[in-house]
Design an enzyme around this catalytic site. Structure first.
Site, PDB file in Angstrom:
ATOM      1  N   GLU A 176       0.872  -1.166   0.000  1.00 13.10           N
ATOM      2  CA  GLU A 176       0.000   0.000   0.000  1.00 13.10           C
ATOM      3  C   GLU A 176       0.912   1.219   0.000  1.00 13.10           C
ATOM      4  O   GLU A 176       1.707   1.408   0.924  1.00 13.10           O
ATOM      5  CB  GLU A 176      -0.859  -0.030   1.267  1.00 13.10           C
ATOM      6  N   TYR A 184     -11.360  -3.663   3.795  1.00 14.91           N
ATOM      7  CA  TYR A 184     -10.372  -3.105   4.712  1.00 14.91           C
ATOM      8  C   TYR A 184     -11.047  -2.881   6.055  1.00 14.91           C
ATOM      9  O   TYR A 184     -11.852  -1.975   6.203  1.00 14.91           O
ATOM     10  CB  TYR A 184      -9.850  -1.782   4.128  1.00 14.91           C
ATOM     11  N   ASP A 240      -5.143   9.879   9.467  1.00 15.19           N
ATOM     12  CA  ASP A 240      -3.825   9.429   9.886  1.00 15.19           C
ATOM     13  C   ASP A 240      -3.377  10.021  11.210  1.00 15.19           C
ATOM     14  O   ASP A 240      -3.633  11.185  11.517  1.00 15.19           O
ATOM     15  CB  ASP A 240      -2.790   9.774   8.804  1.00 15.19           C
TER      16      ASP A 240
END
Lengths: 275, 415
Positions: free
Chosen positions: A49, A174, A60
């Protein structure tokens, strides 16, 4: 490069769990990114990734935020990232998944963006700020260009939503293992086991677990809970942030190797894995 | 009947749609973790917005705690200042949101959202703040309702809005410094969203502008809708008609939307939003999102955005912390594209001049944000014909800004 789905199928046939390292492109520099990808590919990564640095990475945590900020300061842009992928085509056989926020995609134009990344050989795409509702038409266009767009499921997603996401998600699903942003955690929440079985009850598609997984023991745990893949990001990104590039790459190699061994052997608590 | 009334365009009052879209703008561009929370919030808001108990409590607190209705004040000397030689000229009225408890319009929304949060069983509140006005408003309502409160604020803004930082702490809030990026509102908002992603199950995020993912732009607009509603009845009372022009500063755009929304269907009312031009457009150091930006996605919504040729969000610049933001509420983007509202920009220098002018002529110290709206009078009053009624949203008071202003106009450091 094979597609994400094919790769997962190959692994499933061998009863193997996929190892998916994440690194931020261009941190500490583009050359190191290329080296790191090759090292990962040669040390057991099943796909990679690759994070496109973005100015406002909402999903993040501090480690990847800092990496993106450094890469942008170095002037890294999307074309640089795509150039890397293109040049690696002949050298690695594992698929590359691009991880990018939506605005750079939208700015280029959805169709133009998807065509461009498909042309250089990108196989998959993860867009953390594009939830199901906003992704529908995007998915259709992506399919046209052979890009598999993987959607995310969170611990907060209710079962009906999980079902819809699983239906639409391509390549794999995911599973975000925490309510939170990316980053290393000492423990994986026990409810992840539950989430994996919930997902298994509604889909046959492979499940990759990410966010907060950094150690071999955690990876083993994910496999034992039924994950088809583990995504490890911040731990790799942190090692690459080493001022001594070569040392950073060596650490990346070691971590990748240890994760691979751990998932293959499923033996927990062996010292070398946490070393 | 001989006069056909201007037909209101009902489209303007029927946004957003069920997906939170204002035309192509708005939406929910957030990590999956937040999607259920946004649905929960949407449902809660849908249930309570017409609930008589909720409305009764909200309205009672707006009256007794916030001090509404605040006046629509005729700014006589400002009107004289801008009068033309022939005696015509703008009739300037100020909607005195600066007289609200905590000194700005922000409390309307903070109060509405905290009432929702209490009903949703959330015990912890987070918010972002730029100038500190939304932070103070949020800290205030959290004190009033006994809730834990964390305010995210950029380090640069903490420096230039020290007074508000202290106020928030006095009110029992934790002010969490954000040093990422430029240490301003954009970064504080990102950090607040990250907190929300992490603590979403126990926490309500009181977003302070008509920005962010659906349902925030709609909900924040509605909670500020009281500004426009009061203005309508006060105009009727004072001159028996509608205002001709509404003027408000736009950062994220909450005070402007609160004033505009009531009138979007009245085609005769000009809606003018004024953005921060910082050191000037040519300098590249500005926050003129609607006039200089391009559509993009920031903080969960599609809207105009200041960005570079890579789709990276660029830094905004303004002397006013509350306008120092590279995004803008999606409904403003919609009103701009539809041609329903007009947007212009004024520089730091223009705003500082207007700040002083309003102090001297009206005895009102406006917030630096608000001063941007006043500054546009310079241009507007030259262009207008006749004696139209102009209502300016006097969105906040400027006590918090005296340090900044002292530094700029006198070179005095009051800190």
């Amino acid at each position: 490069m094979t597609s994400i789905s094919e790769r997962f199928k190959q692994l499933k046939d061998k009863n193997k769990c996929a190892l998916i390292p994440f690194i931020t492109a261009g941190d500490p520099d583009l050359q190191t990114t290329v080296k790191a990808i090759k090292i990962l590919a040669h040390n057991g990564a099943d796909m990679i990734e690759l994070g496109v640095p973005y100015s406002d990475p909402l999903a993040d945590g501090p480690v990847i935020q800092a990496a993106a900020t450094r890469a942008l300061k170095n002037g890294v842009c999307l074309n640089d990232v795509l150039e890397i992928v293109k040049n690696l085509q002949d050298e690695i056989s594992i698929p590359i998944i691009l991880f990018t926020y939506y605005n750079p995609i939208f700015y280029r134009g959805v169709e133009n963006f998807l065509k461009t990344i498909a042309d250089v050989g990108v196989k998959g795409l993860v867009v953390p700020d594009l939830p199901l509702e906003e992704a529908e038409s995007f998915l259709e266009i992506a399919e046209k260009f052979g890009i598999e767009v993987t959607l995310l499921v969170a611990p907060t997603s209710p079962i009906d939503r999980i079902k819809h996401i699983a239906e639409k998600s391509q390549g794999f699903i995911y599973l975000v293992s925490v309510t939170g942003v990316t980053g290393m955690r000492s423990q994986v929440e026990s409810r992840v086991e539950d989430l994996i079985s919930k997902l298994k009850s509604v889909t046959e598609k492979p499940i990759g677990v990410g966010f907060g997984i950094s150690e071999p023991n955690q990876a083993i745990q994910m496999k034992q809970w039924g994950a088809d893949g583990v995504i490890v990001g911040s731990a790799f990104v942190k090692k690459l942030a080493n001022n001594n590039r070569e040392e950073g790459l060596k650490e990346v190699e070691k971590l990748c190797h240890n994760l691979r061994e751990a998932i293959n052997n499923e033996q927990r608590g062996i010292d070398i894995f946490t070393a | 009947m001989t006069v056909t009334p201007v037909k209101a365009n009902s489209n303007f009052t029927q946004v957003p749609d069920n997906f939170g879209r204002f035309g192509k703008y708005g939406g929910k561009y957030v990590p999956e973790t937040l999607m259920p929370a946004l649905s929960e919030l949407e449902t809660a808001y849908g249930n309570y917005k017409n609930n008589p108990d909720f409305q009764q409590e909200f309205n009672q607190l707006l009256k007794d705690y916030v001090g509404r209705a605040n006046p629509l004040y005729f700014a006589e000397r400002l009107t004289q200042y801008y009068a033309k030689p022939d005696g015509t000229g703008a009739q300037i009225y100020l909607k005195r949101e600066d007289l609200n408890h905590t000194g700005a319009h922000k409390i309307n929304n903070a109060l509405g959202q905290v009432l929702l949060a209490v009903r949703m069983g959330k015990k912890r509140i987070i918010a972002e703040t730029g100038a500190g006005q939304h932070g103070v408003a949020t800290a205030t309502v959290c004190a009033r309702f006994g809730l834990d409160c964390v305010i995210y604020m950029g380090v640069e803004d903490m420096e230039r809005q020290k007074l508000n930082v202290f106020r928030m702490r006095l009110l029992g809030a934790k002010v969490q410094p954000v040093s990422a990026g430029t240490g301003t509102l954009k970064d504080a908002t990102s950090e607040a969203i990250r907190d929300w992603v992490t603590n979403v199950e126990t926490t309500h995020y009181i977003l302070g502008s008509v920005a962010g993912p659906h349902p925030y732009p709609m909900m924040v607009r509605d909670f500020h809708g009281v500004i426009g509603k009061e203005t309508r009845s006060q105009c009727l009372e004072k001159w028996g008609g509608l205002p001709d022009i509404l003027l408000a500063c736009v950062g994220g755009g909450s005070n402007a939307m609160g004033l505009f929304y009531e009138f979007v269907g009245d085609a005769s009312v000009r809606l003018i939003g004024v953005e921060a031009e910082g050191s000037g457009i040519a300098s590249g150091k500005h926050a003129a999102t609607l006039t200089q930006g391009k559509p993009g996605v920031l903080h969960g919504a599609m809207s105009y955005l200041l960005q570079d040729t890579e789709g990276q969000v660029t830094e905004a610049h303004s002397i006013s912390a509350g306008l120092d933001y590279p995004g803008v509420g999606p409904e403003h983007s919609y009103l701009k594209d539809e041609g329903r509202a007009e947007y212009y920009s004024v520089t730091d220098k223009d705003a500082l001049a207007a700040f002083q002018l309003v102090c001297k002529l009206e005895g009102i110290i406006p917030a630096l944000e608000t001063a941007h709206a006043f500054a546009y009078l310079e241009k507007l009053c030259l262009d207008i014909k006749g004696s139209p009624h102009i209502v300016i949203n006097c969105s906040g008071r400027g006590d918090k800004d005296v340090q900044t202003v002292a530094k700029y106009i006198e070179g005095i450091d009051l800190s």
